[in-house]
Write an enzyme that holds these catalytic residues in place. Structure first.
Site, PDB file in Angstrom:
ATOM      1  N   LYS A 137       0.842  -1.187   0.000  1.00  0.00           N
ATOM      2  CA  LYS A 137       0.000   0.000   0.000  1.00  0.00           C
ATOM      3  C   LYS A 137       0.887   1.250   0.000  1.00  0.00           C
ATOM      4  CE  LYS A 137       1.134   1.423   3.976  1.00  0.00           C
ATOM      5  NZ  LYS A 137       1.983   2.583   3.769  1.00  0.00           N
ATOM      6  N   TYR A 222      -3.195   4.280   6.808  1.00  0.00           N
ATOM      7  CA  TYR A 222      -3.419   3.475   8.013  1.00  0.00           C
ATOM      8  C   TYR A 222      -4.585   4.029   8.831  1.00  0.00           C
ATOM      9  CZ  TYR A 222       1.103   1.080   7.445  1.00  0.00           C
ATOM     10  OH  TYR A 222       2.148   0.313   6.997  1.00  0.00           O
TER      11      TYR A 222
END
Length: 372
Positions: A137, A222
Site C-alpha cells: 500500500k 493506516y
C-alpha cells in the site's frame, strides 16, 4: 474476557495465532520449532528496498510461504539476496526481463514493493505474466489507476491483494472481533492518527513522481483504513486540511493533513497524518458499551492495546509480515475466502484519498464520496 483467554490458549496449544480468522500459525512461539507445511506459496519480491528486506527476513519464519525469487534493477542487491536467501539464478529477473516470469512455473505470486507511483505499471506487468499479485500500500496514485489494476488482474485470471498486514495482526483482529461481536455496542466515535518525522530530504517519498503524494499516501492510509475497520462502514463524506511548516522540504508532497470522515450511521472519525513529527500513532474507537485503544497502533510492532476490560494481552513476538504472508498463503493454497485485503479494498481507500486531496484543493470543503 473469556474470548481473549480462549484466543491465547489456542495460541499456546499451537492451533494458531490467527486462529480466529481460520488462518495458519506462523512461527508458533519462540519455544516451538518451525515446521513448514507440505504446500508452499512460492513468492518473488519486486523491488529490493528497505521494506522488501523486512518482508524477506520475516518470511524466514513462515510455515506456508517461501521466498524463491526477486525482481530488481540493481545487480549488487540481487547478488546479496541470492546468497542470503539461496535464490536460484532461474528465479532472478530485472525490469526488462520481468515478462519472462510467465515461463517460470516455480513462482506463484509476486510482491510488488517498489515506490508507490510505480505500483500501477508493475502490477500490470505482473498480471500479464499470469502470476498472482500482492502490492504494497498505497495501491496506486489514485482510484483510476487502481481500477485499471483490478481490471488487468481480472482479465488475466489472477488474484490481486494489497499489503494490509494489520488485518493479520492479533490486536487489530481482536478489535475487529469485538466490534463485530457487539462487545463495544454501537460505535460512537473514532480517533486515528499515524505519522513520523521524515529524514533524508532526498528520499523518494518526498518526490511526487515516485511517491504520488506525501504523508497521506504513505501512512495516512493506516488511519483511513483503521477508521473503516473500526466502524465496519464506508465513509460517505470527507473534509480535510493541510499544514506545511517546511515548504522547501515538502515542496512536492503533503506534510501534515487532518481529515474527518462521515459514516452512514452518523459516526465521525477524526484522523491525522504527518511527515513532520514523531509520537503520532494511535487508534481509539469508542462504543456505547466499551472502547479499544491501540498505541502504537499501525507500526511494525509491537502493537500495544487496552480496552474497557483491561490490557489486550495479545501475542506480539511474531513479525506482522510473517503473519501476513502465511495468512495469504493459506487463502490462496486452500482456496479460502478473501479477507479485507483485496484490490477492491485498496480501491475503497483510494477513493477516499482522492476525496481528501480534493477537499484540500477546495479549501476544506465537504466532499461527498462517489464510489462509482
Amino acid at each position: 474476557m473469556n474470548s481473549r483467554r480462549d484466543f491465547l490458549q489456542k495460541v499456546s496449544l499451537g492451533i494458531g495465532v490467527t486462529a480466529l480468522a481460520g488462518l495458519p500459525v506462523s512461527a508458533a512461539t519462540p519455544s516451538v520449532p518451525l515446521v513448514r507445511a507440505e504446500k508452499q506459496l512460492r513468492v518473488a519480491i519486486m523491488g529490493l528496498g528497505g521494506y522488501a528486506n523486512i518482508v524477506a527476513e520475516a518470511m524466514q519464519k513462515c510455515t506456508m510461504a517461501t521466498l524463491v525469487g526477486v525482481v530488481s534493477g540493481t545487480p549488487s542487491k540481487v547478488e546479496t539476496w541470492k546468497k542470503k536467501y539461496n535464490i536460484p539464478d532461474k528465479n532472478i529477473y530485472n525490469y526488462e526481463t520481468v515478462s519472462e516470469l510467465k515461463n517460470n512455473p516455480d513462482i506463484d505470486i509476486v510482491y510488488v514493493t517498489t515506490p508507490n507511483s510505480l505500483h500501477h505499471k508493475h502490477v500490470l506487468q505482473i498480471a500479464a505474466t499470469g502470476k498472482h499479485v500482492l502490492c504494497e500500500k498505497p495501491v496506486a496514485d489514485n482510484a483510476k489507476q487502481t481500477r485499471e489494476m483490478i481490471a488487468a488482474c481480472e482479465k488475466a485470471g489472477v488474484k490481486f491483494y494489497i499489503g494490509y498486514r494489520l488485518h493479520f495482526e492479533p490486536h487489530t483482529r481482536e478489535l475487529i472481533r469485538m466490534r463485530e461481536s457487539g462487545e463495544l455496542g454501537k460505535i460512537m466515535h473514532v480517533n486515528n492518527y499515524m505519522g513520523f518525522k521524515s529524514g533524508d530530504p532526498t528520499q523518494w517519498r518526498l518526490k511526487k513522481a515516485l511517491a504520488g503524494g506525501g504523508a497521506m499516501m504513505d501512512v495516512g492510509v493506516y488511519a483511513l483504513n483503521g477508521a473503516r475497520y473500526c466502524t465496519g462502514e464506508e465513509p460517505i463524506w470527507v473534509t480535510a486540511q493541510e499544514t506545511k511548516t517546511d515548504p522547501i522540504k515538502f515542496k512536492e508532497v503533503d506534510e501534515t493533513i487532518t481529515f474527518q470522515l462521515g459514516f452512514p450511521s452518523g459516526v465521525i472519525a477524526n484522523c491525522g497524518t504527518t511527515y513532520n513529527f514523531n509520537n503520532f500513532e494511535r487508534l481509539y474507537v469508542i462504543g456505547e458499551k466499551g472502547f479499544v485503544e491501540l498505541s502504537p497502533a499501525f507500526g511494525y510492532g509491537p502493537i500495544k492495546g487496552r480496552t474497557n476490560a483491561g490490557p489486550m494481552d495479545m501475542p506480539a513476538h511474531i513479525p506482522h509480515q510473517t503473519l501476513q504472508m502465511d495468512g495469504l498463503a493459506d487463502i490462496i493454497l486452500n482456496n479460502k475466502p478473501d479477507p479485507h485485503i483485496t484490490g477492491q479494498e485498496g480501491l475503497k481507500d483510494m477513493i477516499v484519498v482522492d476525496a481528501v486531496y480534493e477537499s484540500i484543493r477546495k479549501g476544506g470543503q465537504k466532499i461527498l464520496i462517489n464510489k462509482a
